[in-house]
Design an enzyme around this catalytic site. Structure first.
Site, PDB file in Angstrom:
ATOM      1  N   GLU A 176      23.079  -9.322  28.957  1.00  0.00           N
ATOM      2  CA  GLU A 176      24.434  -9.079  29.467  1.00  0.00           C
ATOM      3  C   GLU A 176      24.858  -7.634  29.229  1.00  0.00           C
ATOM      4  OE1 GLU A 176      25.531 -11.106  31.469  1.00  0.00           O
ATOM      5  OE2 GLU A 176      24.402 -12.910  30.915  1.00  0.00           O
TER       6      GLU A 176
ATOM      7  N   ASP B 232      17.105  -8.462  32.512  1.00  0.00           N
ATOM      8  CA  ASP B 232      16.109  -9.156  31.688  1.00  0.00           C
ATOM      9  C   ASP B 232      15.223  -8.155  30.951  1.00  0.00           C
ATOM     10  OD1 ASP B 232      16.826 -11.759  32.191  1.00  0.00           O
ATOM     11  OD2 ASP B 232      15.288 -12.137  33.702  1.00  0.00           O
TER      12      ASP B 232
END
Length: 637
Positions: A486, A549
């Site tokens: 995030e 990611d």
């Protein structure tokens, strides 16, 4: 013979689980996130049953209203007795519209009452505020399509025709239940499909919609409204907002450039039919069991779900979706608490510190860009667990029971109006960065570029993501990588366009931005064309999540190495574990077309190939299936 970790990491870690896992008949997937969702549902439904019976105390008036609504939604005896009657007045309102004059006279009331009209408006943050001074402004977007994405309308996509056939048969059957003859029902549905097909060519597809910067297209109020022919956009907008805005932010300029081609004097009857189809489709789940089952046919075909959700659970989902922050606050307080909230907040701060160190040591960013990136990182707002206070709008939700002469449908529409009025009331006001856009009982997390904030709801903070019973290395491979994922969204191809205040503002030097685009393109290339579920991955569609990611794993690996006894095998194994999923082919194919995330198996397998530590931990070499030559390994952050 067991799959080797060196050949297919995901399969080796999750193969035994996949072999024995069964997708419940009312699900389209199981595993990973979905297992946690089911666990949260079970806890909450059990608690609410105890509250209904008086065994558990109801702590707040808002929770009491939720329980009243839940009871109303779960009363299928009453819903069956009411039949289709609650929907008929809503349908009649549209049927009574004879021409554009009628529609324009009622456009404000129809919009407030939840009817779909052929102009989609909403109030959201301005993406180009003045520093920290951000206001909410008016946005206009393209109309929703019947099929999941514009690409389904192409002749080369066989799923489009199959799904449209299912939709057609479902809608005809629903209209027949409402008293229409087969011929009448067919004419209505075909007219609605005709309107849908008329604007489909001008909609953006999912890949185009994923490019956030291109969604920001300000137009003056006068030019936007005067370019629209038949629909009285001036009346609609000023009536809904109670004022005249200076501008409208348009997400899809081509849609509005061609607007009069599909919203015009000649096709009023098609638009009227489209409005009828939409109201029947949206409200049928709140009627009798027969209508609920029938109205879910298309959705189940889309996802591959074999059966409709059981009655009580469907009532729970409906009620929770309306009172989501109320239920979330209860879940967060009972199952998470202030101590865990502080603990995870500290984890996020620690990960931000790791990220800052990595930015300082970055070898491809220039000093000026580096300093701006660190400023943005330090400005990140952190939301963890659950909100401290409930939004005022939830205090306005008052359930009217059957004894008070009200139906489930009427309550749903009334609540919808309250939420819409709340959204419209934000126009021109300062953006509230403390507002949550996920409830605490949601198994997920998000980054908001326009708020420059990260949010971690309580429900995701469970094993295998996070547990005191897991080692630090396992936790970093789970929640650590998710937290850093995030954070990385602040520096993905979309997030990187926003400054520390959440404004679209280029803070990069030209050279640094050019190099970042090259690295992002390498990530596009790494995934583009990979085969999955009978189709191929669109590298551009999934690039932002893949960059996140990649960055998340980089930072989480760094944090793991700083622990007392780092176990990189455990780190990578838990990374693969959190993505274990078993899904229907239909769901996999749908997500391949519209989801900005890569398929779970590829998220697990492809990302680890980018890290030297993976090769060292599992002794992976050139002839192994998991090997990727060093020149093709992508690391950005």
């Amino acid at each position: 013979m067991a799959t080797s970790l060196k050949d297919d990491f995901y399969e080796a870690v999750n193969g035994d689980w996949i072999a024995q896992a069964t997708i419940p008949s009312d699900h389209s997937s199981t595993g990973g996130f979905m297992d946690l969702v089911d666990g949260v549902d079970e806890k909450l439904m059990n608690d609410f049953k105890q509250m209904q019976s008086g065994k558990l105390k109801v702590e707040t008036p808002e929770l009491m209203e939720f329980l009243k609504f839940f009871r109303l939604a779960a009363d299928f005896k009453q819903r069956d007795a009411d039949g289709v009657a609650p929907l008929l007045p809503f349908l009649k309102r549209i049927e009574s519209l004879n021409n554009w004059t009628d529609l324009n006279e009622q456009i404000i009331e129809l919009s407030l009452d939840g009817f779909d009209v052929p102009l989609d408006l909403g109030v959201e943050p301005d993406l180009k505020g003045d520093g920290a001074n951000k206001k909410n402004v008016l946005w206009a977007g393209g109309l929703s399509l019947i099929l999941p994405d514009k690409t389904y309308y192409e002749d080369t996509n066989p799923a489009g025709k199959q799904l449209m056939d299912v939709f057609t048969q479902m809608m005809i059957a629903l209209f027949e239940k409402l008293g229409k003859t087969t011929d009448e029902a067919t004419l209505i549905v075909e007219a609605a499909k005709r309107f849908d097909a008329s604007f489909a060519p001008y909609r953006k597809n999912s890949e185009e919609l994923s490019d956030v910067a291109k969604l920001y297209n300000p137009q003056s109020f006068e030019s936007f409204t005067s370019a629209i022919g038949q629909l009285d956009a001036k009346k609609m907008i000023t009536g809904l907002l109670g004022t005249t805005p200076d501008q409208v932010i348009v997400t899809e300029p081509r849609f509005f450039e061609n607007y009069n081609q599909f919203v015009n004097a000649e096709n009023f009857e098609d638009i009227k039919a489209w409005m009828m189809v939409n109201v029947v489709r949206s409200l049928s789940p709140y009627l009798s069991e027969e209508m609920r089952q029938l109205g879910g046919t298309y959705g189940r075909a889309l996802s591959g779900q074999k059966e409709a959700m059981k009655q009580e659970k469907s009532a729970f989902y409906l009620s929770r979706s309306t009172f989501n922050q109320v239920v979330g606050q209860y879940y967060g307080n009972k199952y998470f608490g202030e101590e865990a909230k502080q603990d995870v907040h500290d984890m996020v701060v620690a990960m931000i510190n790791v990220y800052e160190k990595r930015l300082q040591q970055n070898d491809w960013l220039g000093q000026a860009t580096k300093e701006k990136a660190i400023t943005k990182l330090k400005s990140l707002k952190i939301l963890v667990g659950y909100p401290d206070e409930l939004k005022e709008v939830y205090k306005k939700l008052k359930t009217k029971t059957a004894d008070e002469g009200s139906s489930l449908v009427e309550n749903v529409q009334n609540f919808s109006k309250i939420f819409l009025e709340d959204n419209l009331s934000k126009f021109g006001k300062e953006v509230d960065r403390s507002e949550w856009h996920m409830s605490a009982d949601t198994v997920n997390a998000y980054y908001s570029p326009e708020g420059n904030l990260i949010c971690f709801p309580a429900a995701i903070l469970q094993a295998p993501f996070y547990s005191l019973k897991q080692s630090a290395s396992q936790n970093y491979g789970g929640i650590g990588a998710v937290i850093a994922h995030e954070i990385s969204h602040a520096f993905d191809p979309n997030g990187a366009l926003f400054d520390e205040y959440g404004n679209l503002d280029n803070w990069w030097t030209d050279d640094d931005l050019s190099h970042f685009h090259e690295l992002s393109q390498a990530m596009v290339d790494e995934f583009d064309g990979l085969e999955f579920a009978g189709g191929k991955v669109n590298g551009k569609l999934v690039v932002t999540e893949n960059v996140a990611d990649d960055g998340g794993m980089s930072a989480a690996l760094e944090a793991t190495k700083q622990t007392a006894n780092p176990d990189l095998k455990a780190f990578f194994v838990n990374w693969a574990t959190i993505w274990r999923t078993k899904a229907t082919k239909e769901r996999e194919q749908l997500l391949l077309s519209i989801d900005v995330h890569a398929p779970a198996k590829l998220r697990a397998n492809v990302q680890v190939k980018n890290f030297d530590e993976f090769y060292e931990a599992f002794n992976v070499h050139k002839d192994d299936g998991m090997y990727l030559e060093p020149a093709k390994r992508v690391q950005i952050w």
